[in-house]
Design an enzyme around this catalytic site. Structure first.
Site, mmCIF file in Angstrom:
data_model
loop_
_atom_site.group_PDB
_atom_site.id
_atom_site.type_symbol
_atom_site.label_atom_id
_atom_site.label_comp_id
_atom_site.label_asym_id
_atom_site.label_seq_id
_atom_site.Cartn_x
_atom_site.Cartn_y
_atom_site.Cartn_z
ATOM 1 N N GLY A 223 0.818 -1.211 0.000
ATOM 2 C CA GLY A 223 0.000 0.000 0.000
ATOM 3 C C GLY A 223 0.845 1.251 0.000
ATOM 4 O O GLY A 223 2.077 1.217 0.078
ATOM 5 N N GLY B 198 2.596 3.630 1.493
ATOM 6 C CA GLY B 198 3.180 3.842 2.813
ATOM 7 C C GLY B 198 3.690 5.244 3.047
ATOM 8 O O GLY B 198 3.882 5.660 4.197
ATOM 9 N N LYS C 21 4.061 12.322 -2.660
ATOM 10 C CA LYS C 21 4.981 11.293 -2.184
ATOM 11 C C LYS C 21 5.870 11.913 -1.108
ATOM 12 O O LYS C 21 6.569 12.890 -1.357
ATOM 13 C CB LYS C 21 5.845 10.770 -3.324
ATOM 14 C CG LYS C 21 6.786 9.646 -2.900
ATOM 15 C CD LYS C 21 7.535 9.080 -4.089
ATOM 16 C CE LYS C 21 8.482 7.958 -3.676
ATOM 17 N NZ LYS C 21 9.210 7.392 -4.833
ATOM 18 N N ARG D 163 -1.964 -0.453 -9.853
ATOM 19 C CA ARG D 163 -0.812 -1.272 -10.236
ATOM 20 C C ARG D 163 -1.167 -2.757 -10.173
ATOM 21 O O ARG D 163 -2.246 -3.131 -9.702
ATOM 22 C CB ARG D 163 0.369 -0.947 -9.331
ATOM 23 C CG ARG D 163 0.002 -1.001 -7.868
ATOM 24 C CD ARG D 163 0.951 -0.213 -6.984
ATOM 25 N NE ARG D 163 0.786 1.226 -7.103
ATOM 26 C CZ ARG D 163 1.769 2.115 -6.917
ATOM 27 N NH1 ARG D 163 2.978 1.709 -6.586
ATOM 28 N NH2 ARG D 163 1.561 3.406 -7.040
ATOM 29 N N ASP E 5 4.309 -4.501 -7.399
ATOM 30 C CA ASP E 5 3.632 -3.308 -6.897
ATOM 31 C C ASP E 5 4.159 -2.032 -7.533
ATOM 32 O O ASP E 5 3.599 -0.952 -7.307
ATOM 33 C CB ASP E 5 3.751 -3.219 -5.376
ATOM 34 C CG ASP E 5 5.183 -3.275 -4.889
ATOM 35 O OD1 ASP E 5 5.787 -4.370 -5.002
ATOM 36 O OD2 ASP E 5 5.719 -2.260 -4.414
ATOM 37 N N ASP F 41 7.069 4.731 -10.033
ATOM 38 C CA ASP F 41 7.872 4.608 -8.807
ATOM 39 C C ASP F 41 9.374 4.636 -9.085
ATOM 40 O O ASP F 41 10.031 3.599 -9.181
ATOM 41 C CB ASP F 41 7.507 3.342 -8.028
ATOM 42 C CG ASP F 41 6.147 3.448 -7.378
ATOM 43 O OD1 ASP F 41 5.612 4.573 -7.319
ATOM 44 O OD2 ASP F 41 5.604 2.425 -6.936
#
Length: 488
Positions: free
Chosen positions: A90, A92, A113, A183, A252, A262
């Site tokens: 998840g 985080g 982020k 994702r 993920d 990411d």
């Protein structure tokens, strides 16, 4: 241009049941300030530079306030990390503020982020630091300028709040934009929980919003899986062709839309090294540069497995069966164009032999391809600038003779080929040492000029930009000591 008060929020993901997320609030940071921003990304929201500098918007993008219409959530997902299933991950340290519809009707989710702890932080502080934020900001926008599908980076907001990693650093938040941050792991978490209804609900949501051409099918799920597989194959071809190494290709970190997602320990090839590992934490080399296409194929099988409750195993296998051929075709076509050759005939062997020579001579990948644009196909041409890249000159001469013959055979002019190849082979990439210089100035001197200079440079990667010639050079010796890991 409208101000941030005029943003219209849709919030499609937050309208899903709370099975898929937790409603959260960001943890405020003291005295936030704007480090840098991307005008191109700002345009996606229909805003201008005056809006991004407004104190209220800076406070919002620092997680200190919520604009009317925003519905902040942290998404739930799971994933296979370095090949091992982790049952709950998840967001985080990321919080989805909301989704904006711009004047053209495009929806862009706005995510912070580094916004603080969420229910998925697993003991972490939920923060990002300035150095990793600079790297993500620069690479997101650089990849977009290279034409590679990616999430976008709107800006970095900094704060002098201390964050502790290996040493004390300062906090920063990256504002990321994407049509969706769903994702592969978003489906996996429910498969391993034996919860079929959320899998179907999420698949229906993604299809309706992002694959509407499939929504009218009597059985859209195999077609959806096939499209994700094909988009991923094309993305891998683009990564490999430009020499980009992601570093953490966990499921993920794989976008359901085929976006580069990411940015952690990434890197672009300097000297061509097929087994290049950009992530210092990847001691086994699972995510090495030359492994990326196969890792993506493995990840797709995990997505297919997660969607099996919506179809048979055989149907799921068939839906992803085209991946190897699709990747091979896309890669060959992209590389052939970068070499100025048609994809058929002896082109594949010519390119593979060239890559082998690059590896044997440790030739810089980007510099080689850029100099190749100026290759003279005349029989008696020496092509000295390109030849000087190689220690084994005889081997290069033999290859160059074959390459020149292939160019002459196709009958194209060197001038036309040069122009076409320069539009495909960048002169400037985000090399680690360039990012490191910008990071040191930002962290040590609070001087963000190099971050902004690099950003401007990398938004025009194919242009000559003679005033920045030094940024296209091979990395200095000290750059070999730069290590990037999953730690941030």
């Amino acid at each position: 241009m409208p101000s941030h008060h005029d943003l219209t929020f849709d919030n499609g993901f937050a309208a899903l049941p709370d099975t898929f997320y937790s409603r959260v609030q960001a943890t405020p940071v003291p005295d936030p300030y704007l480090v840098c921003h991307s005008p191109d990304a700002l345009d996606l929201l229909g805003l201008d530079a005056d809006a991004i500098r407004h104190p209220e918007l800076i406070e919002t993008l620092a997680g200190n306030r919520v604009l009317p219409g925003m519905e902040p959530v942290a998404a739930l997902y799971a994933g296979h990390q370095f090949g091992h299933y982790v049952p709950q991950l998840g967001d985080g340290r990321a919080i989805l503020l909301g989704e904006v519809r711009n004047a053209t009707g495009e929806g862009w989710e706005i995510q912070l982020k580094g916004a603080g702890r969420t229910p998925y932080s697993r003991g972490g502080d939920g923060r990002a630091v300035l150095r990793s934020s600079i790297r993500e900001f620069l690479c997101s926008e650089a990849m977009h300028a290279l034409g590679i599908p990616t999430t976008r980076a709107l800006c970095i907001v900094g704060s002098d709040r201390p964050v502790y990693r290996e040493d004390e650093e300062t906090a920063a938040l990256v504002t990321r934009l994407a049509p969706s941050f769903v994702r592969f792991g978003s489906f996996e978490v429910f498969y391993y929980r034996n919860q079929v209804e959320p899998i179907k609900h999420l698949a229906d949501y993604v299809i309706a919003r992002y694959y509407p051409e499939l929504a009218g099918l009597s059985d859209p799920y195999p077609a959806f899986l096939r499209q994700v597989s094909l988009r991923t194959a094309d993305l891998m071809a683009q990564w490999q062709a430009v020499g980009f190494s992601h570093g953490v290709m966990n499921t993920d970190n794989m976008s359901i839309l085929g976006l580069t997602l990411d940015y952690g320990p990434f890197g672009f090839l300097d000297a061509f090294e097929p087994g290049y590992v950009c992530n210092h934490s990847d001691t086994g080399g699972r995510y090495a540069f030359d492994q990326q296409p196969d890792v993506a194929a493995w990840n797709i099988t995990k997505l297919a497995q997660a969607l099996v409750p919506l179809m048979s195993v055989e149907t799921a296998s068939g839906a992803i069966s085209e991946y190897p051929q699709a990747f091979g075709k896309a890669y060959l076509e992209r590389m052939a164009a970068k070499f100025g050759l048609p994809p058929g005939g002896d082109t594949a062997s010519l390119m593979m032999d060239a890559l082998q020579l690059l590896a044997q001579n440790r030739v810089d990948y980007t510099i080689f391809l850029r100099r190749l644009c100026d290759f003279d196909s005349a029989i008696d041409a020496s092509n000295t600038p390109l030849r000087d890249c190689f220690l084994d000159r005889a081997a290069f001469d033999a290859w160059a003779s074959r390459y020149a013959a292939a160019l002459r055979q196709q009958g194209s002019s060197d001038a036309a080929r040069r122009q076409a190849m320069r539009a495909l082979n960048p002169k400037y990439i985000l090399r680690n040492h360039l990012a490191e210089i910008a990071i040191r100035r930002a962290a040590d001197e609070r001087d963000y000029s190099e971050v902004n200079r690099l950003h401007a440079l990398l938004t025009r990667p194919f242009d000559e930009q003679p005033e920045y010639e030094a940024y296209a050079a091979e990395p200095p010796d000290w750059a070999r000591k730069i290590e990037v890991s999953c730690s941030s």
